[in-house]
Design a protein around this motif. Structure first.
Motif, PDB file in Angstrom:
ATOM      1  N   ALA B 547       0.815  -1.213   0.000  1.00  0.00           N
ATOM      2  CA  ALA B 547       0.000   0.000   0.000  1.00  0.00           C
ATOM      3  C   ALA B 547       0.851   1.267   0.000  1.00  0.00           C
ATOM      4  CB  ALA B 547      -0.973   0.008   1.182  1.00  0.00           C
ATOM      5  N   SER B 548       2.026   1.197  -0.619  1.00  0.00           N
ATOM      6  CA  SER B 548       2.932   2.353  -0.695  1.00  0.00           C
ATOM      7  C   SER B 548       3.140   2.997   0.666  1.00  0.00           C
ATOM      8  CB  SER B 548       2.380   3.406  -1.671  1.00  0.00           C
ATOM      9  OG  SER B 548       2.468   2.950  -2.990  1.00  0.00           O
ATOM     10  N   ARG B 549       3.300   2.180   1.705  1.00  0.00           N
ATOM     11  CA  ARG B 549       3.384   2.773   3.041  1.00  0.00           C
ATOM     12  C   ARG B 549       4.813   2.864   3.574  1.00  0.00           C
ATOM     13  NH1 ARG B 549       3.390  -0.431   7.359  1.00  0.00           N
ATOM     14  NH2 ARG B 549       2.081   0.923   8.621  1.00  0.00           N
ATOM     15  N   SER B 550       5.799   2.283   2.882  1.00  0.00           N
ATOM     16  CA  SER B 550       7.150   2.296   3.451  1.00  0.00           C
ATOM     17  C   SER B 550       7.684   3.705   3.634  1.00  0.00           C
ATOM     18  CB  SER B 550       8.108   1.505   2.559  1.00  0.00           C
ATOM     19  OG  SER B 550       7.943   0.130   2.758  1.00  0.00           O
ATOM     20  N   THR B 551       7.664   4.506   2.570  1.00  0.00           N
ATOM     21  CA  THR B 551       8.202   5.859   2.696  1.00  0.00           C
ATOM     22  C   THR B 551       7.281   6.757   3.530  1.00  0.00           C
ATOM     23  OG1 THR B 551       9.509   5.694   0.696  1.00  0.00           O
ATOM     24  CG2 THR B 551       8.885   7.909   1.388  1.00  0.00           C
ATOM     25  N   PRO B 552       5.951   6.743   3.290  1.00  0.00           N
ATOM     26  CA  PRO B 552       5.093   7.606   4.107  1.00  0.00           C
ATOM     27  C   PRO B 552       5.135   7.292   5.600  1.00  0.00           C
ATOM     28  CG  PRO B 552       3.914   6.932   2.139  1.00  0.00           C
ATOM     29  CD  PRO B 552       5.207   6.147   2.165  1.00  0.00           C
ATOM     30  N   VAL B 553       5.249   6.020   5.977  1.00  0.00           N
ATOM     31  CA  VAL B 553       5.199   5.686   7.404  1.00  0.00           C
ATOM     32  C   VAL B 553       6.596   5.288   7.909  1.00  0.00           C
ATOM     33  CG1 VAL B 553       3.919   4.471   9.189  1.00  0.00           C
ATOM     34  CG2 VAL B 553       2.847   4.844   6.961  1.00  0.00           C
TER      35      VAL B 553
END
Lengths: 158, 785
Positions: B547-553
């Motif tokens: 869910a493309s969460r690595s960079t945002p979170v």
């Protein structure tokens, strides 16, 4: 059945079942796990090795068929002089992401530039069209193989 | 290219195209993928899968399998049931069979497992397990499934009287209906986003090593979310969590496929526990394609209410999803259709209403977010296809229609009709830049001239907005676990560092980019930072990478922990420089006294002092950890323009150009960002043109191998022209929004819109994906073209 395969310059002699796939022999017999398995149907190409210099999908060749022949895997690309130009170029041009298809792609690239020192974009794409990649969209793989060809040519000139 | 660097190349902070550190091992064949792991005494497991889609199991005869040389055990559902492991919970609150006990509900379902000393023997044994099936009719579409009198697929499920998996709705129905009632124009599109499969080139697998003496379970597993999987293993198998160590090694691509827990993992772990030896299971490609997490399979009807001038007033959507036999979508608990409600897209309008039903069918379960943040791929496709439909129906240029409806830059933060608060964006600039690069006006002139000559040229536009980086703990959890993520930074006395992450790369380059974030924030060169991830014994807790969460979170957690370290280092620097901490400033690589740049120490000096020479009262060491709870999602966006040539006689279409502008906020490593976009565009092209999992009327999966399930090769894949704008996320510590999935989310509509645009003048409004040549030809033929 006893067979001897020269893998990356070293003779490997083993007693194998006739049905044993070359890829399994390379991975578990010779312990060289850089050659991968992806599809079981000769479609994805991640198991590609060079047999007597020609790219072959090693999931579709029996180990016994490679008896007496020379096999090159990714582990055999590097030489005493260092990385093979395709290895360096794949890193320089961001030609890999997860790295699962990479060994096979590099071997196909190496075989191509052995025959064609300056492949065009289309020629590279045709050469690697038996090898799938799910990460890169191929653009940087093509760039990497062309860069490797250029580097290999300039090395040869020097 | 936008230059966002503040550090010199030797530090290698944000904005530098640092070469990847993971490449060194991968280009020499020294990666460590799951199947490369071999343990002493390791056994091998092969699964017996159902050859039919729906049947009652009357019995299983294992005698012939057990007679195979090397076969040690045949595990059946009966044995699993004796250990209370025949069923397991799914990530969406349903239950799923581990090994079938009563009946099989889809082709490929796990029925038994053969354990042997060698993988060939295990496969031989699996061939010989004799299962007595009593055939039942297969239900292969959600429409059949919900029809009156349909056979109950989930007859084992208490209280289940029909094949409805869930219902969900959101938005303001009354206001939406009122807007439609008074609208000048209503435009409608009914389409199927077909079932697709992520198909990473490495299939799923596990090496389970349960030590019966110590109780330690060491589990090597193809996992995009090792920490969450550890907790779920503890809950499902009843093992104490401190004794479970999940190690996710190098992963050969994930794309969402390696988020769920599959039956094979559970059976191999149980087998290792029961036999007392390590057990390896590596899925076959067919097993992967017919049984593991698929993507999409949504039947969607979307409508827009518009003014005659093309201003959108409202949107309504009615959907039906095909869930397969078990409802096992991997998605946040409160959203039954994922984040589909981002379907209002990039447009400013007040009202929307969405309703969705999901149905059980005799197909594989596991609707995963295939390179997608929980159903936003379907959402982006629907709104962008609707925009094309509206443009064609109203006779307004599709670029102009979008420009008339865009959320304007000054409206951010912007709350959508379904409640998302978009963080930042400049959509008109992005679209205009992409159109200019494509030469849009010239292309329209060429298109008109081509039509005169009987040639078909199409120009497709998609402008998508994603909702990624789940997410704020007040709203987002999976199986109750809040969707936070973490980073731990340890700086050693010599100034070299180790960064430990809760997220886990599958090729995205975390070992490089996350070190760059630390380099940016501390001045420690990126090459001096080792990134560790994927081992639950050695990394802080996190929900994983999807869910493309690595960079945002995870990236935010990394920036925040690096800031903690930098702050402590600043206090140590003050001590070393005999100045007050508030007088110490940091440049890219030094701490110095304000106004006296010559009076400085390096981060390396401070690190050494942290273990040797501290100010009074300060705790020794230079280590810290952050668990980051994001205040909001991030909203990357992009403008894509595709030019196609369609052969009217064959329906074959070729991509002439693909111009892709992405705005993912600040780019940490531009080289890696562009690589992610290339890959995402290719998967978007794949779904729009060829990738397709389908079934015959008996529920046989068509597309169960790479000869039938088509993945584009280098030969078919278009060349891409990339552009960018950079609009930082205001709430993310480094302004990054995430990029891994944008192109897969945004591009399918651009490709399909291009084909539709080529034939729209004939009256064609829709061709479902994959847009195969025969479908195009039929559409042209039926339109009388």
């Amino acid at each position: 059945m006893e067979i001897t395969i020269n893998i990356n310059g070293t003779d490997h002699t083993a007693d194998v079942e006739p049905r044993r796939l070359l890829v399994d022999h390379i991975r578990t017999g010779a312990g060289l796990t850089g050659t991968h398995i992806g599809c079981d149907t000769t479609s994805c190409g991640v198991c590609t090795v060079l047999v007597d210099g020609t790219p072959v999908k090693s999931c579709t060749m029996l180990a016994v068929q490679a008896d007496g022949r020379e096999v090159t895997t990714v582990e055999g690309l590097k030489s005493a002089d260092g990385l093979h130009p395709v290895q360096q170029a794949f890193s320089d041009e961001h030609g890999l992401q997860c790295g699962f298809c990479t060994p096979a792609m590099m071997l196909v690239g190496a075989a191509l530039i052995d025959e064609n020192p300056a492949p065009s974009d289309d020629e590279v794409r045709w050469a690697i069209s038996g090898n799938l990649c799910r990460c890169t969209g191929y653009m940087n793989i093509v760039k990497a193989i062309q860069a490797a060809a250029a580097a290999a040519s300039s090395n040869g000139d020097s | 290219m936008t230059d966002t660097t503040t550090t010199p190349p030797e530090i290698g902070g944000i904005g530098h195209s640092v070469k990847r550190v993971e490449d060194a091992r991968l280009i020499e064949g020294q990666g460590n993928f799951l199947d490369d792991i071999s343990l002493p005494g390791m056994l091998h497991m092969a699964l017996v899968r159902s050859p039919v889609a729906h049947a009652r199991i009357n019995g299983i005869d294992s005698d012939a399998a057990m007679a195979v040389d090397g076969v040690l055990a045949v595990v059946t559902g009966e044995l699993m049931a004796a250990h209370n492991l025949a069923w397991m919970p799914t990530l969406s609150g349903d239950t799923q069979a581990v090994l079938a006990t009563d009946k099989v509900r889809y082709q490929g379902q796990e029925v038994a497992a053969v354990i042997a000393t060698d993988p060939y023997a295990a496969a031989d044994g699996a061939e010989l397990v004799d299962v007595d099936y009593e055939m039942l009719d297969a239900i292969t579409t959600p429409q059949q499934s919900l029809a009156e009198g349909a056979e109950l697929i989930r007859d084992e499920k208490e209280g289940q009287t029909d094949n409805l998996a869930y219902t969900w709705e959101t938005g303001d129905e009354a206001a939406t209906e009122a807007a439609f009632a008074s609208a000048d124009r209503v435009v409608s599109l009914t389409t199927h986003y077909p079932r697709s499969h992520p198909s990473p080139l490495e299939t799923c697998g596990i090496v389970a090593d349960v030590n019966s003496v110590t109780g330690q379970a060491t589990i090597y597993m193809t996992s995009q979310a090792p920490h969450a999987h550890r907790t779920l293993f503890a809950l499902v198998a009843g093992l104490p969590e401190q004794n479970i160590r999940i190690i996710s090694p190098d992963i050969g691509g994930g794309f969402g496929n390696k988020v769920p827990i599959y039956p094979g993992y559970v059976v191999a772990t149980a087998a290792s526990l029961l036999i007392g030896q390590p057990v390896k299971w590596v899925e076959t490609r067919t097993g992967n394609l017919i049984s593991t997490g698929f993507g999409r399979d949504y039947y969607m009807t979307g409508e827009l209410a518009l003014t005659n001038e093309g201003r959108i007033q409202a949107m309504r959507v009615d959907m039906l999803s095909d869930q397969g036999a078990f409802y096992s979508d991997a998605q946040p608990t409160r959203y039954r259709a994922g984040l589909f409600h981002v379907c209002t897209g990039s447009y400013d309008f007040p009202h929307a209403h969405i309703k969705c039903r999901g149905a059980f069918t005799n197909k594989a379960p596991g609707g995963v977010a295939y390179r997608c943040s929980f159903r936003i791929t379907e959402a982006s496709y629907l709104i962008e296809r609707l925009m094309q439909t509206a443009a064609d129906e109203l006779g307004i240029d599709p670029a102009e229609l979008r420009l008339r409806n865009f959320i304007q830059p000054e409206q951010f933060p912007y709350e959508t009709a379904t409640g998302f608060v978009y963080d930042s964006g400049d959509y008109p600039t992005a679209l205009r830049k992409a159109l200019d690069a494509a030469g849009y006006e010239e292309l329209r002139a060429e298109q008109a001239a081509a039509r005169e000559e009987g040639r078909l040229v199409g120009i497709g536009i998609a402008h998508f907005t994603e909702a990624v980086g789940a997410g704020p703990a007040h709203t987002y959890d999976i199986a109750g676990l809040k969707m936070i993520d973490s980073a731990e930074l340890r700086v050693h006395p010599t100034g070299k560092a180790i960064l430990k992450l809760g997220v886990k790369t599958q090729g995205q380059g975390h070992e490089t980019t996350f070190a760059q974030i630390v380099a940016e924030e501390t001045g420690i060169p990126a090459t001096d930072i080792k990134v560790i991830h994927g081992d639950t014994d050695d990394t802080p807790y996190g929900l994983g990478t999807y869910a493309s969460r690595s960079t945002p979170v995870g990236g935010a957690a990394t920036a925040m922990v690096a800031r903690k370290i930098a702050d402590k280092a600043r206090h140590i620097a003050a001590h070393l420089l005999e100045a007050a901490p508030e007088d110490i400033e940091r440049s890219a690589d030094k701490f110095h006294v304000a106004g006296s740049p010559d009076q400085s120490v390096t981060i390396q000096d401070a690190a050494f002092a942290a273990y040797t020479n501290l100010p009074e009262g300060m705790e020794y060491g230079l280590e810290d950890v952050t668990y980051y709870n994001p205040p909001n999602l991030t909203f990357p966006y992009g403008s894509y323009v595709v030019v196609v040539d369609v052969d009217p006689d064959t329906g074959v279409w070729k991509v002439r150009r693909m111009v892709a502008l992405d705005d993912c906020g600040v780019r940490i490593n531009p080289m890696i960002v562009e690589g992610q976009i290339h890959g995402g565009l290719t998967e978007g092209f794949a779904m729009s043109s060829m990738q397709w999992i389908t079934f015959d009327d008996d529920g046989n999966c068509i597309g169960s191998n790479f000869m039938d399930y088509l993945i584009p090769t280098a030969w078919e894949t278009p060349r891409f022209e990339l552009l960018e704008t950079v609009t930082p996320s205001p709430h993310h510590p480094i302004g990054a929004k995430g990029i891994g999935e944008s192109a897969t989310v945004g591009s399918p509509a651009a490709f399909v819109n291009a084909v539709i645009d080529a034939v729209a003048h004939l009256g064609v409004r829709n061709i479902d994906m994959p847009v195969l040549p025969d479908r195009v030809w039929e559409a042209i033929d039926s339109a009388g073209g």
